[in-house]
Design a protein around this motif. Structure first.
Motif, PDB file in Angstrom:
ATOM      1  N   ASP A  65      -3.079  -2.685  -5.004  1.00 51.89           N
ATOM      2  CA  ASP A  65      -2.911  -1.971  -6.265  1.00 51.89           C
ATOM      3  C   ASP A  65      -3.540  -0.578  -6.152  1.00 51.89           C
ATOM      4  OD1 ASP A  65      -2.719  -1.053  -8.831  1.00 51.89           O
ATOM      5  OD2 ASP A  65      -3.848  -2.686  -9.761  1.00 51.89           O
ATOM      6  N   PRO A  66      -2.752   0.495  -6.036  1.00 53.99           N
ATOM      7  CA  PRO A  66      -3.317   1.839  -5.938  1.00 53.99           C
ATOM      8  C   PRO A  66      -4.171   2.227  -7.144  1.00 53.99           C
ATOM      9  CG  PRO A  66      -1.028   1.853  -5.246  1.00 53.99           C
ATOM     10  CD  PRO A  66      -1.288   0.511  -5.861  1.00 53.99           C
ATOM     11  N   ALA A  67      -3.818   1.735  -8.336  1.00 55.20           N
ATOM     12  CA  ALA A  67      -4.600   2.064  -9.527  1.00 55.20           C
ATOM     13  C   ALA A  67      -6.001   1.478  -9.442  1.00 55.20           C
ATOM     14  CB  ALA A  67      -3.888   1.558 -10.786  1.00 55.20           C
ATOM     15  N   ALA A  68      -6.122   0.260  -8.921  1.00 51.89           N
ATOM     16  CA  ALA A  68      -7.437  -0.361  -8.766  1.00 51.89           C
ATOM     17  C   ALA A  68      -8.271   0.388  -7.737  1.00 51.89           C
ATOM     18  CB  ALA A  68      -7.267  -1.821  -8.353  1.00 51.89           C
ATOM     19  N   ILE A  69      -7.637   0.872  -6.686  1.00 49.29           N
ATOM     20  CA  ILE A  69      -8.364   1.664  -5.686  1.00 49.29           C
ATOM     21  C   ILE A  69      -8.860   2.967  -6.300  1.00 49.29           C
ATOM     22  CG2 ILE A  69      -8.064   2.992  -3.553  1.00 49.29           C
ATOM     23  CD1 ILE A  69      -6.224   0.798  -2.561  1.00 49.29           C
ATOM     24  N   ALA A  70      -8.019   3.608  -7.113  1.00 55.56           N
ATOM     25  CA  ALA A  70      -8.371   4.903  -7.705  1.00 55.56           C
ATOM     26  C   ALA A  70      -9.512   4.798  -8.698  1.00 55.56           C
ATOM     27  CB  ALA A  70      -7.143   5.512  -8.376  1.00 55.56           C
ATOM     28  N   THR A  71      -9.634   3.651  -9.374  1.00 56.37           N
ATOM     29  CA  THR A  71     -10.672   3.506 -10.410  1.00 56.37           C
ATOM     30  C   THR A  71     -11.881   2.718  -9.929  1.00 56.37           C
ATOM     31  OG1 THR A  71      -9.528   1.552 -11.279  1.00 56.37           O
ATOM     32  CG2 THR A  71      -8.997   3.680 -12.273  1.00 56.37           C
ATOM     33  N   GLY A  72     -11.781   2.101  -8.754  1.00 55.61           N
ATOM     34  CA  GLY A  72     -12.874   1.284  -8.236  1.00 55.61           C
ATOM     35  C   GLY A  72     -13.911   2.103  -7.498  1.00 55.61           C
ATOM     36  N   ASP A 128       7.563  -3.026  -9.354  1.00 51.69           N
ATOM     37  CA  ASP A 128       7.685  -2.600 -10.749  1.00 51.69           C
ATOM     38  C   ASP A 128       6.337  -2.522 -11.464  1.00 51.69           C
ATOM     39  OD1 ASP A 128      10.413  -2.417 -10.438  1.00 51.69           O
ATOM     40  OD2 ASP A 128      10.829  -4.396 -11.283  1.00 51.69           O
ATOM     41  N   ASP A 129       5.346  -3.312 -11.031  1.00 50.70           N
ATOM     42  CA  ASP A 129       4.047  -3.303 -11.699  1.00 50.70           C
ATOM     43  C   ASP A 129       3.128  -2.199 -11.175  1.00 50.70           C
ATOM     44  OD1 ASP A 129       3.364  -4.222  -9.196  1.00 50.70           O
ATOM     45  OD2 ASP A 129       2.544  -6.143  -9.873  1.00 50.70           O
ATOM     46  N   GLY A 130       3.632  -1.321 -10.304  1.00 53.40           N
ATOM     47  CA  GLY A 130       2.835  -0.214  -9.791  1.00 53.40           C
ATOM     48  C   GLY A 130       2.075  -0.518  -8.518  1.00 53.40           C
ATOM     49  N   SER A 131       2.192  -1.733  -8.017  1.00 53.14           N
ATOM     50  CA  SER A 131       1.541  -2.086  -6.759  1.00 53.14           C
ATOM     51  C   SER A 131       2.459  -1.744  -5.587  1.00 53.14           C
ATOM     52  CB  SER A 131       1.163  -3.568  -6.739  1.00 53.14           C
ATOM     53  OG  SER A 131       2.314  -4.381  -6.875  1.00 53.14           O
ATOM     54  N   VAL A 132       1.891  -1.778  -4.385  1.00 52.71           N
ATOM     55  CA  VAL A 132       2.632  -1.476  -3.163  1.00 52.71           C
ATOM     56  C   VAL A 132       2.701  -2.741  -2.317  1.00 52.71           C
ATOM     57  CG1 VAL A 132       2.659  -0.135  -1.020  1.00 52.71           C
ATOM     58  CG2 VAL A 132       1.972   0.946  -3.167  1.00 52.71           C
ATOM     59  N   SER A 133       3.889  -3.055  -1.817  1.00 51.32           N
ATOM     60  CA  SER A 133       4.082  -4.222  -0.973  1.00 51.32           C
ATOM     61  C   SER A 133       4.537  -3.791   0.413  1.00 51.32           C
ATOM     62  CB  SER A 133       5.123  -5.165  -1.580  1.00 51.32           C
ATOM     63  OG  SER A 133       5.339  -6.301  -0.750  1.00 51.32           O
ATOM     64  N   PRO A 137     -15.650   3.172   2.422  1.00 48.78           N
ATOM     65  CA  PRO A 137     -15.272   3.835   3.668  1.00 48.78           C
ATOM     66  C   PRO A 137     -13.980   3.282   4.243  1.00 48.78           C
ATOM     67  CG  PRO A 137     -17.141   2.370   4.021  1.00 48.78           C
ATOM     68  CD  PRO A 137     -16.934   2.444   2.545  1.00 48.78           C
ATOM     69  N   HIS A 138     -13.666   2.003   3.960  1.00 48.43           N
ATOM     70  CA  HIS A 138     -12.443   1.385   4.448  1.00 48.43           C
ATOM     71  C   HIS A 138     -11.884   0.445   3.387  1.00 48.43           C
ATOM     72  CE1 HIS A 138     -12.812   2.840   8.571  1.00 48.43           C
ATOM     73  NE2 HIS A 138     -14.096   2.582   8.481  1.00 48.43           N
ATOM     74  N   TYR A 139     -10.550   0.428   3.282  1.00 47.77           N
ATOM     75  CA  TYR A 139      -9.855  -0.497   2.398  1.00 47.77           C
ATOM     76  C   TYR A 139      -8.930  -1.360   3.259  1.00 47.77           C
ATOM     77  CZ  TYR A 139     -11.254   2.750  -1.319  1.00 47.77           C
ATOM     78  OH  TYR A 139     -11.974   3.552  -2.171  1.00 47.77           O
ATOM     79  N   HIS A 140      -8.615  -2.556   2.781  1.00 50.02           N
ATOM     80  CA  HIS A 140      -7.676  -3.391   3.506  1.00 50.02           C
ATOM     81  C   HIS A 140      -6.853  -4.194   2.503  1.00 50.02           C
ATOM     82  CE1 HIS A 140     -10.784  -6.435   2.770  1.00 50.02           C
ATOM     83  NE2 HIS A 140      -9.825  -7.319   2.928  1.00 50.02           N
ATOM     84  N   ALA A 141      -5.685  -4.635   2.960  1.00 49.18           N
ATOM     85  CA  ALA A 141      -4.790  -5.437   2.123  1.00 49.18           C
ATOM     86  C   ALA A 141      -4.681  -6.833   2.710  1.00 49.18           C
ATOM     87  CB  ALA A 141      -3.404  -4.789   2.048  1.00 49.18           C
ATOM     88  N   ASP A 142      -4.902  -7.830   1.894  1.00 52.46           N
ATOM     89  CA  ASP A 142      -4.792  -9.219   2.352  1.00 52.46           C
ATOM     90  C   ASP A 142      -3.320  -9.632   2.411  1.00 52.46           C
ATOM     91  OD1 ASP A 142      -7.548  -9.588   2.548  1.00 52.46           O
ATOM     92  OD2 ASP A 142      -7.707 -10.020   0.404  1.00 52.46           O
ATOM     93  N   ALA A 143      -2.972 -10.372   3.444  1.00 56.76           N
ATOM     94  CA  ALA A 143      -1.588 -10.800   3.649  1.00 56.76           C
ATOM     95  C   ALA A 143      -1.418 -12.278   3.328  1.00 56.76           C
ATOM     96  CB  ALA A 143      -1.160 -10.531   5.083  1.00 56.76           C
ATOM     97  N   GLN A 144      -0.223 -12.617   2.873  1.00 60.48           N
ATOM     98  CA  GLN A 144       0.128 -13.995   2.554  1.00 60.48           C
ATOM     99  C   GLN A 144       1.487 -14.324   3.169  1.00 60.48           C
ATOM    100  OE1 GLN A 144      -1.894 -16.056   0.952  1.00 60.48           O
ATOM    101  NE2 GLN A 144      -3.435 -14.471   0.479  1.00 60.48           N
TER     102      GLN A 144
END
Length: 268
Positions: free
Chosen positions: A206-213, A184-189, A217-224
């Motif tokens: 957070d796709p919005a943070a990626i778009a504005t940051g 709901d907050d616009g992030s992807v899980s 060359p590479h992005y990654h998502a931390d897992a918990q």
């Protein structure tokens, strides 16, 4: 013919006109964000036939042929273009398809120095953002030592693409253990369900943070650890393959809100 997505039964009185008889192997490949258009394809050895259909009337708007084997995954927001995987043996590039001209070209990324990348992996599941402007597709890449899964993020307005890497256990277990959804907050899980709930995981970005940051060359998502990660929707078999799950537009209809959000096809 027309198909009722809630029942899977044929709706009488819908005919694809005009155009010649459909080619062998014709199937649904992509649905426009608003649900008003459907792309049907029939891949061949050297070319792919694409038929652009208006859902309300069942009319064929365009009948196009594209070079190579292409697997459309989404329409652009204005439904004038399609985004697709152009498959080269065991790898692929992400291409833009123009049904009006038959032209195709690689999509662009925010990291402008990067050339079109040879991609590897198998589609698990695709999820359309709540505002219908982005498609997040989860891939398995179990043979990669660097990342065993990744999310391909596609902006349906501009065609910009971004890949977010995921590491084991994502993509390294049996097909069907991973799933993806927009929150709901616009992030992807992305969720990984293990037989032992204490080994289940969730990775969120957070796709919005990626778009504005700053472009990378590479992005990654931390897992918990997460004993209750998101799961594949009931009735959908998450078998990897290039026949994508079709993410249909959400509906406010009380008769369709819960059972018409996803339709899927897959192949081993």
């Amino acid at each position: 013919v027309g198909i009722d997505p809630r029942t899977g039964l044929e709706r009488p009185g819908r005919v694809l006109v005009p155009g010649p008889a459909g080619p062998a192997g014709l199937r649904v490949a992509a649905v426009a964000p608003g649900g008003e258009r459907v792309a049907l394809i029939a891949p061949g050895a050297e070319t792919t036939v694409l038929i652009d259909v208006e859902v309300a009337t069942g009319s064929v708007l365009r009948w196009s042929e594209f070079e190579g084997v292409v697997e459309p995954e989404a329409f652009s927001l204005d439904a004038s273009l399609l985004y697709a995987a152009r498959i080269y043996g065991d790898s692929y590039h992400v291409h833009v398809l123009d049904p009006a001209t038959g032209e195709q070209w690689p999509t662009s990324s925010r990291y402008k120095r990067a050339k079109p990348e040879e991609m590897y992996g198998s589609v698990v599941q695709a999820a359309l953002s709540p505002d219908r402007t982005q498609l997040a597709t989860l891939y398995r890449d179990a043979e990669s030592a660097d990342h065993t899964a990744f999310v391909h993020l596609l902006a349906l307005d501009s065609g910009l693409t971004t890949c977010i890497d995921l590491h084991a256990p994502f993509g390294s277990d049996v097909p069907g253990s991973d799933a993806i959804a927009w929150l709901d907050d616009g992030s992807v899980s992305v969720g990984h369900s293990a037989d032992d709930p204490s080994q289940s995981m969730s990775a969120t970005f957070d796709p919005a943070a990626i778009a504005t940051g700053e472009p990378q060359p590479h992005y990654h998502a931390d897992a918990q650890p997460d004993p209750r990660p998101i799961e594949v929707p009931a009735g959908v078999v998450a078998t990897p393959g290039f026949q994508r799950f079709i993410a249909l537009a959400s509906s406010t209809s009380p008769t369709c809100a819960s059972d018409c959000s996803m339709a899927g096809r897959s192949r081993p």
